[in-house]
Design an enzyme around this catalytic site. Sequence first.
Site, PDB file in Angstrom:
ATOM      1  N   GLU A 210       0.783   3.957   1.882  1.00 45.60           N
ATOM      2  CA  GLU A 210       1.282   4.355   3.192  1.00 45.60           C
ATOM      3  C   GLU A 210       2.500   3.523   3.581  1.00 45.60           C
ATOM      4  O   GLU A 210       3.500   4.049   4.076  1.00 45.60           O
ATOM      5  CB  GLU A 210       0.201   4.177   4.276  1.00 45.60           C
ATOM      6  CG  GLU A 210      -1.091   4.888   4.016  1.00 45.60           C
ATOM      7  CD  GLU A 210      -2.162   3.995   3.384  1.00 45.60           C
ATOM      8  OE1 GLU A 210      -3.305   4.052   3.858  1.00 45.60           O
ATOM      9  OE2 GLU A 210      -1.837   3.272   2.431  1.00 45.60           O
TER      10      GLU A 210
ATOM     11  N   CYS B  43      -5.982   1.015   5.760  1.00 42.35           N
ATOM     12  CA  CYS B  43      -6.414  -0.316   6.201  1.00 42.35           C
ATOM     13  C   CYS B  43      -5.813  -0.602   7.582  1.00 42.35           C
ATOM     14  O   CYS B  43      -4.941   0.134   8.057  1.00 42.35           O
ATOM     15  CB  CYS B  43      -5.985  -1.381   5.193  1.00 42.35           C
ATOM     16  SG  CYS B  43      -4.225  -1.799   5.233  1.00 42.35           S
TER      17      CYS B  43
ATOM     18  N   HIS C 140       0.817  -1.212   0.000  1.00 43.89           N
ATOM     19  CA  HIS C 140       0.000   0.000   0.000  1.00 43.89           C
ATOM     20  C   HIS C 140       0.853   1.266   0.000  1.00 43.89           C
ATOM     21  O   HIS C 140       2.026   1.243   0.386  1.00 43.89           O
ATOM     22  CB  HIS C 140      -0.936   0.000   1.205  1.00 43.89           C
ATOM     23  CG  HIS C 140      -2.033  -1.012   1.076  1.00 43.89           C
ATOM     24  ND1 HIS C 140      -2.968  -1.203   2.047  1.00 43.89           N
ATOM     25  CD2 HIS C 140      -2.342  -1.878   0.078  1.00 43.89           C
ATOM     26  CE1 HIS C 140      -3.818  -2.145   1.664  1.00 43.89           C
ATOM     27  NE2 HIS C 140      -3.446  -2.573   0.469  1.00 43.89           N
TER      28      HIS C 140
ATOM     29  N   CYS D  80      -1.971  -0.901   7.580  1.00 44.63           N
ATOM     30  CA  CYS D  80      -1.291   0.390   7.423  1.00 44.63           C
ATOM     31  C   CYS D  80      -1.443   1.247   8.668  1.00 44.63           C
ATOM     32  O   CYS D  80      -0.517   1.963   9.046  1.00 44.63           O
ATOM     33  CB  CYS D  80      -1.794   1.117   6.177  1.00 44.63           C
ATOM     34  SG  CYS D  80      -1.188   0.378   4.639  1.00 44.63           S
TER      35      CYS D  80
END
Length: 162
Positions: free
Chosen positions: A81, A117, A79, A120
Amino acid sequence: MARQDKINYYLDLADIVSKRGTCLRRRYGAVIVKNDEVISTGYVGAPRGRKNCCDLGTCIRQEMNIPRGERYELCRSVHAEANAIISASRDKMLGADLYLSGREVSTGEYIKNSNSCSMCKRMIINAGIEKVYVRDTATEYREINVKDWVEHDESLTGVKGY
């Protein structure tokens, strides 16, 4: 001409970073900023050396009809992040802000009610980042205090999605 505020400036940078994303479903970009200095950027993509979903032409989560916010362990990608955090040193992230912008690949529209999420969120907490700004529209955003994620730990109640 009015000067753009700093939060939307950094969110615009995150939106530009997202254009490098390789996900077939959603395009996210993240920018970590401390003291008005960009520390790191990240976008959604497969780990270095692995094929991206856009190269394969398929998304396993999409094929399995997995709802947004669930079963990220099946995703090929890292992801935005996480990629931004991986690329920065922790001492520079302590007290920093993370700016996150996401768009639907199919429509180009900003992702409504977007958030990090659960995986993250854990990385953001451990990185020492203080605030996350999430873009909702071209000019509207939400400001999230990371300590709220610590104090209201959704993993204790089994909340799915975001």
